[in-house]
Enzyme design. Structure first.
Site, PDB file in Angstrom:
ATOM      1  N   HIS A 144       0.843  -1.204   0.000  1.00  0.00           N
ATOM      2  CA  HIS A 144       0.000   0.000   0.000  1.00  0.00           C
ATOM      3  C   HIS A 144       0.870   1.243   0.000  1.00  0.00           C
ATOM      4  O   HIS A 144       1.792   1.346   0.794  1.00  0.00           O
ATOM      5  CB  HIS A 144      -0.914   0.017   1.238  1.00  0.00           C
ATOM      6  CG  HIS A 144      -1.840  -1.155   1.294  1.00  0.00           C
ATOM      7  ND1 HIS A 144      -1.439  -2.397   1.740  1.00  0.00           N
ATOM      8  CD2 HIS A 144      -3.138  -1.279   0.928  1.00  0.00           C
ATOM      9  CE1 HIS A 144      -2.468  -3.234   1.651  1.00  0.00           C
ATOM     10  NE2 HIS A 144      -3.512  -2.584   1.163  1.00  0.00           N
ATOM     11  N   LYS A 171      -1.246  -7.792  -4.823  1.00  0.00           N
ATOM     12  CA  LYS A 171      -2.107  -6.636  -4.558  1.00  0.00           C
ATOM     13  C   LYS A 171      -1.248  -5.388  -4.432  1.00  0.00           C
ATOM     14  O   LYS A 171      -0.343  -5.333  -3.594  1.00  0.00           O
ATOM     15  CB  LYS A 171      -2.922  -6.818  -3.278  1.00  0.00           C
ATOM     16  CG  LYS A 171      -3.742  -5.549  -2.964  1.00  0.00           C
ATOM     17  CD  LYS A 171      -4.568  -5.631  -1.694  1.00  0.00           C
ATOM     18  CE  LYS A 171      -5.237  -4.280  -1.454  1.00  0.00           C
ATOM     19  NZ  LYS A 171      -5.918  -4.200  -0.155  1.00  0.00           N
ATOM     20  N   SER A 230     -12.991   1.178   3.574  1.00  0.00           N
ATOM     21  CA  SER A 230     -11.706   0.786   4.143  1.00  0.00           C
ATOM     22  C   SER A 230     -10.557   1.515   3.456  1.00  0.00           C
ATOM     23  O   SER A 230      -9.418   1.425   3.895  1.00  0.00           O
ATOM     24  CB  SER A 230     -11.516  -0.730   4.050  1.00  0.00           C
ATOM     25  OG  SER A 230     -11.495  -1.128   2.701  1.00  0.00           O
ATOM     26  N   LYS A 315     -14.716  23.532 -19.979  1.00  0.00           N
ATOM     27  CA  LYS A 315     -15.295  23.597 -21.333  1.00  0.00           C
ATOM     28  C   LYS A 315     -14.398  24.323 -22.329  1.00  0.00           C
ATOM     29  O   LYS A 315     -14.355  23.975 -23.501  1.00  0.00           O
ATOM     30  CB  LYS A 315     -16.647  24.292 -21.269  1.00  0.00           C
ATOM     31  CG  LYS A 315     -17.644  23.485 -20.472  1.00  0.00           C
ATOM     32  CD  LYS A 315     -19.008  24.070 -20.535  1.00  0.00           C
ATOM     33  CE  LYS A 315     -19.936  23.074 -19.891  1.00  0.00           C
ATOM     34  NZ  LYS A 315     -21.306  23.222 -20.281  1.00  0.00           N
ATOM     35  N   ASP A 353     -25.047  22.631 -25.464  1.00  0.00           N
ATOM     36  CA  ASP A 353     -25.729  23.269 -24.331  1.00  0.00           C
ATOM     37  C   ASP A 353     -26.867  24.177 -24.802  1.00  0.00           C
ATOM     38  O   ASP A 353     -27.949  24.185 -24.243  1.00  0.00           O
ATOM     39  CB  ASP A 353     -24.756  24.156 -23.549  1.00  0.00           C
ATOM     40  CG  ASP A 353     -23.877  23.339 -22.617  1.00  0.00           C
ATOM     41  OD1 ASP A 353     -24.180  22.152 -22.412  1.00  0.00           O
ATOM     42  OD2 ASP A 353     -22.892  23.899 -22.111  1.00  0.00           O
ATOM     43  N   GLY A 390     -18.785  29.006 -19.979  1.00  0.00           N
ATOM     44  CA  GLY A 390     -19.231  28.126 -21.059  1.00  0.00           C
ATOM     45  C   GLY A 390     -20.732  28.192 -21.283  1.00  0.00           C
ATOM     46  O   GLY A 390     -21.194  28.410 -22.417  1.00  0.00           O
TER      47      GLY A 390
HETATM   48  P1  NAP Z   1     -17.800  28.271 -16.110  1.00  0.00           P
HETATM   49  O1  NAP Z   1     -17.418  28.289 -17.532  1.00  0.00           O
HETATM   50  O2  NAP Z   1     -16.767  27.961 -15.097  1.00  0.00           O
HETATM   51  O3  NAP Z   1     -18.408  29.705 -15.751  1.00  0.00           O
HETATM   52  C1  NAP Z   1     -18.799  30.014 -14.436  1.00  0.00           C
HETATM   53  C2  NAP Z   1     -19.543  31.344 -14.423  1.00  0.00           C
HETATM   54  O4  NAP Z   1     -20.016  31.538 -13.081  1.00  0.00           O
HETATM   55  C3  NAP Z   1     -18.663  32.552 -14.763  1.00  0.00           C
HETATM   56  O5  NAP Z   1     -19.441  33.516 -15.409  1.00  0.00           O
HETATM   57  C4  NAP Z   1     -18.235  33.027 -13.368  1.00  0.00           C
HETATM   58  O6  NAP Z   1     -17.916  34.412 -13.331  1.00  0.00           O
HETATM   59  C5  NAP Z   1     -19.503  32.777 -12.586  1.00  0.00           C
HETATM   60  N1  NAP Z   1     -19.260  32.639 -11.157  1.00  0.00           N
HETATM   61  C6  NAP Z   1     -18.648  31.612 -10.538  1.00  0.00           C
HETATM   62  N2  NAP Z   1     -18.618  31.834  -9.199  1.00  0.00           N
HETATM   63  C7  NAP Z   1     -19.231  33.041  -8.998  1.00  0.00           C
HETATM   64  C8  NAP Z   1     -19.498  33.814  -7.848  1.00  0.00           C
HETATM   65  N3  NAP Z   1     -19.152  33.398  -6.634  1.00  0.00           N
HETATM   66  N4  NAP Z   1     -20.144  34.992  -8.003  1.00  0.00           N
HETATM   67  C9  NAP Z   1     -20.518  35.408  -9.225  1.00  0.00           C
HETATM   68  N5  NAP Z   1     -20.277  34.737 -10.356  1.00  0.00           N
HETATM   69  C10 NAP Z   1     -19.637  33.551 -10.245  1.00  0.00           C
HETATM   70  O7  NAP Z   1     -19.021  27.295 -15.854  1.00  0.00           O
HETATM   71  P2  NAP Z   1     -20.211  26.833 -16.845  1.00  0.00           P
HETATM   72  O8  NAP Z   1     -19.836  25.583 -17.509  1.00  0.00           O
HETATM   73  O9  NAP Z   1     -20.606  28.008 -17.674  1.00  0.00           O
HETATM   74  O10 NAP Z   1     -21.375  26.445 -15.819  1.00  0.00           O
HETATM   75  C11 NAP Z   1     -22.065  27.449 -15.058  1.00  0.00           C
HETATM   76  C12 NAP Z   1     -23.294  26.845 -14.351  1.00  0.00           C
HETATM   77  O11 NAP Z   1     -24.187  26.307 -15.312  1.00  0.00           O
HETATM   78  C13 NAP Z   1     -22.977  25.680 -13.403  1.00  0.00           C
HETATM   79  O12 NAP Z   1     -23.803  25.770 -12.275  1.00  0.00           O
HETATM   80  C14 NAP Z   1     -23.312  24.439 -14.205  1.00  0.00           C
HETATM   81  O13 NAP Z   1     -23.678  23.330 -13.389  1.00  0.00           O
HETATM   82  C15 NAP Z   1     -24.486  24.944 -14.996  1.00  0.00           C
HETATM   83  N6  NAP Z   1     -24.668  24.197 -16.250  1.00  0.00           N
HETATM   84  C16 NAP Z   1     -25.831  23.535 -16.400  1.00  0.00           C
HETATM   85  C17 NAP Z   1     -26.079  22.842 -17.551  1.00  0.00           C
HETATM   86  C18 NAP Z   1     -27.384  22.119 -17.718  1.00  0.00           C
HETATM   87  O14 NAP Z   1     -27.476  21.246 -18.559  1.00  0.00           O
HETATM   88  N7  NAP Z   1     -28.398  22.496 -16.967  1.00  0.00           N
HETATM   89  C19 NAP Z   1     -25.115  22.807 -18.577  1.00  0.00           C
HETATM   90  C20 NAP Z   1     -23.930  23.518 -18.398  1.00  0.00           C
HETATM   91  C21 NAP Z   1     -23.717  24.204 -17.220  1.00  0.00           C
HETATM   92  P3  NAP Z   1     -16.407  34.936 -13.599  1.00  0.00           P
HETATM   93  O15 NAP Z   1     -16.261  35.018 -15.085  1.00  0.00           O
HETATM   94  O16 NAP Z   1     -16.368  36.263 -12.931  1.00  0.00           O
HETATM   95  O17 NAP Z   1     -15.478  33.936 -12.986  1.00  0.00           O
END
Ligand code: NAP
Length: 531
Positions: A144, A171, A230, A315, A353, A390
């Site tokens: 381990h 193992k 474990s 992304k 998306d 994204g």
């Molecule tokens: P991402 O590329 O990392 O972008 C994150 C975004 O959130 C950026 O605009 C960021 O702002 C902002 N952000 C993060 N923390 C923040 C905070 N504390 N205060 C204010 N703004 C904040 O992520 P993403 O892929 O676009 O995903 C974003 C959300 O969409 C997630 O919750 C994800 O689960 C959801 N999503 C859902 C689907 C669906 O199928 N429903 C698909 C894709 C994504 P900054 O630019 O200032 O950092």
């Protein structure tokens, strides 16, 4: 380094009829303070579908080898592996070494199917049992490493040392500092002719626990209860069997997964594994906790690693690793899906998306107006997108394509400005949104991660500001009803859940992964059960 050695022997599409496709055993660790509690756990392990139990006698309080081992070995409803792990190898036993080995010899005499002996003492142990080992008892010699995973050569040397002791089963358990560490274990596993347990501990080693079945591991551990493990990273027996369909994994099973960080919350493995199984597709879908997309992609470059979903924060990095990118993903600057083209192994990037989100918003708008407009109901509307990552890009481009007037608001203003300029719209910071209401009946889409599990009390926009919106969409889908959506509903807006975006794009991804029509109702049902 590649993993090009696993031959593809059958077609991708194969009706998986429930027959077992590998010989990897599921071993349930049994850890309790009393023999009675252990017997209860063993019964449970059998009911859950484990193949054998690892009895960790170092957990027993007042362990009396002669009395206790007889009961444990003889009354076990499953084959037994006796492990008496000392503190110096990460276990609980802190006593005299000769007594410990005496207990192991006793377990062997009593007919336990397997005995675990640590590499450090294996040579001495084998000398002490010369000629006395019953044929049916197999000795596992274990090593381990709780800090890291050695190089291939390092693992190879360990294997040689273990084999030299006379072990029946090798193992080696190491620790993953990065998901690419698993690849070295897979390479050793797939080439070794003797039975081997090769597992990589920790969250980043999770895939080794499932893919042990693909690469010929002798066993993988499955816990009886979630969290009672474990070693770090262990899945439950139930997840191995029901979520990952481990019995149906074969050497030719194609690997898919969702690349993100963190990834533990993702519902995607539930959805795609169930959907693959329902149509008899020979594939597995894993949560992939990735730190560097480029390292992941270059390490797992074999034809077996075929399809990925991409989520936060990868992304954009995913796009850079594609050989070809579809024009919409290129415009958005992010991918949500990557496929290895079977003909030439090239990686193709897509962004699906926007299809899911925009479709769900349009449907809700049509419903709330009671009309079925011929053009898009988004056309001409003021469409405010919060977030410029994204998902934000996908929504902003989607809205723009449908003729909406797009506004982008983001914590980091520069990113909002850049995106807004591409979709001919206005940019602002999230803070400025509170006072932004040039007109009533606007549409709002949150694509920031504010309000996502575990911080479900957070919201990206105060409730007072929501009254100016007629429809609010939240991309977050864990939880389904975010604080933003709940407050929007209370303010009289139509709400659209992130699950709708997720479901719609899951249909598209499933079709890209498998080339088959998506089992839509099954996907909806699985998601409903898991949110
Ligand atoms: P991402 O590329 O990392 O972008 C994150 C975004 O959130 C950026 O605009 C960021 O702002 C902002 N952000 C993060 N923390 C923040 C905070 N504390 N205060 C204010 N703004 C904040 O992520 P993403 O892929 O676009 O995903 C974003 C959300 O969409 C997630 O919750 C994800 O689960 C959801 N999503 C859902 C689907 C669906 O199928 N429903 C698909 C894709 C994504 P900054 O630019 O200032 O950092």
């Amino acid at each position: 380094m590649t993993l090009g050695s696993v031959p593809l022997t059958t077609t991708d599409l194969q009706i998986v009829d429930g027959a077992r496709r590998n010989s990897t055993l599921i071993c349930a660790p049994v850890m309790a303070e009393s023999v009675d509690q252990m017997l209860v756990q063993m019964k449970k392990a059998k009911e859950l579908g484990a193949d054998l139990v690892e009895i960790r006698v170092d957990f027993l309080k007042n362990f009396s080898p002669r009395q206790n081992l007889e009961v444990l070995v003889k009354q076990s409803p499953l084959p037994t592996l006796i492990t008496y792990r000392p503190k110096w190898e990460g276990g609980e036993y802190d006593g005299d070494e000769s007594k410990r080995q005496e207990a192991l010899r006793l377990a062997m005499e009593l007919g336990s199917d397997f005995i675990d002996v640590e590499l450090k003492v294996a040579q001495g142990f084998f000398s002490s049992i010369q000629g006395k080992k019953p044929e049916k008892v197999k000795i596992i010699v274990s090593s381990h490493n709780y800090e890291s995973t050695p190089s291939i050569e390092g693992i190879g040397e360990l294997v040689a040392k273990i084999q030299a002791t006379g072990a029946d089963i090798v193992k080696i358990a190491t620790t993953a500092l990065d998901i690419t560490d698993n690849a070295r274990m897979f390479q050793v596993l797939v080439h070794l002719q003797v039975p081997m347990i090769g597992l990589v501990m920790g969250e980043r080693g999770f895939i080794s626990r499932i893919l042990a079945a693909k690469y010929g591991g002798f066993l993988t551990f499955g816990s009886i209860e979630a969290g009672v493990v474990s070693a770090p990273g262990q899945p439950t027996i139930k997840d191995l069997l029901d979520l990952y369909n481990i019995r149906q994994i074969g050497a030719d099973t194609k690997i898919h997964g969702v690349i993100g960080n963190p990834i533990g919350h993702s519902k995607s493995p539930h959805l795609y594994n169930a959907a693959f199984k329902s149509v008899g597709f020979n594939g597995i879908y894993l949560p992939l906790l990735v730190d560097s997309v480029a390292n992941y992609i270059s390490t797992y470059s074999s034809p077996d690693f075929v399809g990925y979903s991409y989520t936060i924060p990868h992304k954009e990095a995913g796009l850079k690793c594609c050989d070809e990118v579809d024009p919409i993903a290129q415009a958005i600057g992010a991918i949500s899906c990557m496929i290895r083209r079977p003909t030439d192994g090239k990686l193709m990037g897509y962004n699906v998306d926007y299809l899911g989100a925009i479709g769900a918003i349009e449907e809700a708008l049509q419903g709330s107006n009671g009309t079925s407009a011929s053009g898009s109901p988004l056309a001409g509307k003021l469409f405010v997108v919060m977030g410029a990552g994204g998902a934000g890009k996908a929504l902003a481009y989607g809205g723009y394509e449908k003729g909406a007037r797009v506004v982008v608001a983001n914590r980091t203003y520069e990113k909002a400005k850049e995106l807004a300029s591409k979709v001919g719209g206005q940019a602002m910071t999230l803070g400025e949104m509170k006072d932004f209401h040039p007109e009533e009946g606007m549409i709002l889409a949150n694509t920031t991660s504010v309000g996502m599990k575990p911080r479900i009390d957070d919201t990206p926009l105060p409730k007072e500001a929501l009254k100016h919106y007629s429809l609010v969409f939240d991309a977050i889908y864990t939880p389904k009803l975010t604080r933003l959506l709940r407050e929007a509903q209370e303010s009289g807006a139509t709400i659209v859940y992130g699950t709708e975006m997720f479901i719609n794009q899951a249909f598209v991804q499933f079709e890209r992964f498998t080339g088959l029509p998506a089992p839509k109702q099954l996907i909806r049902d699985v998601l409903a059960r898991n949110t």
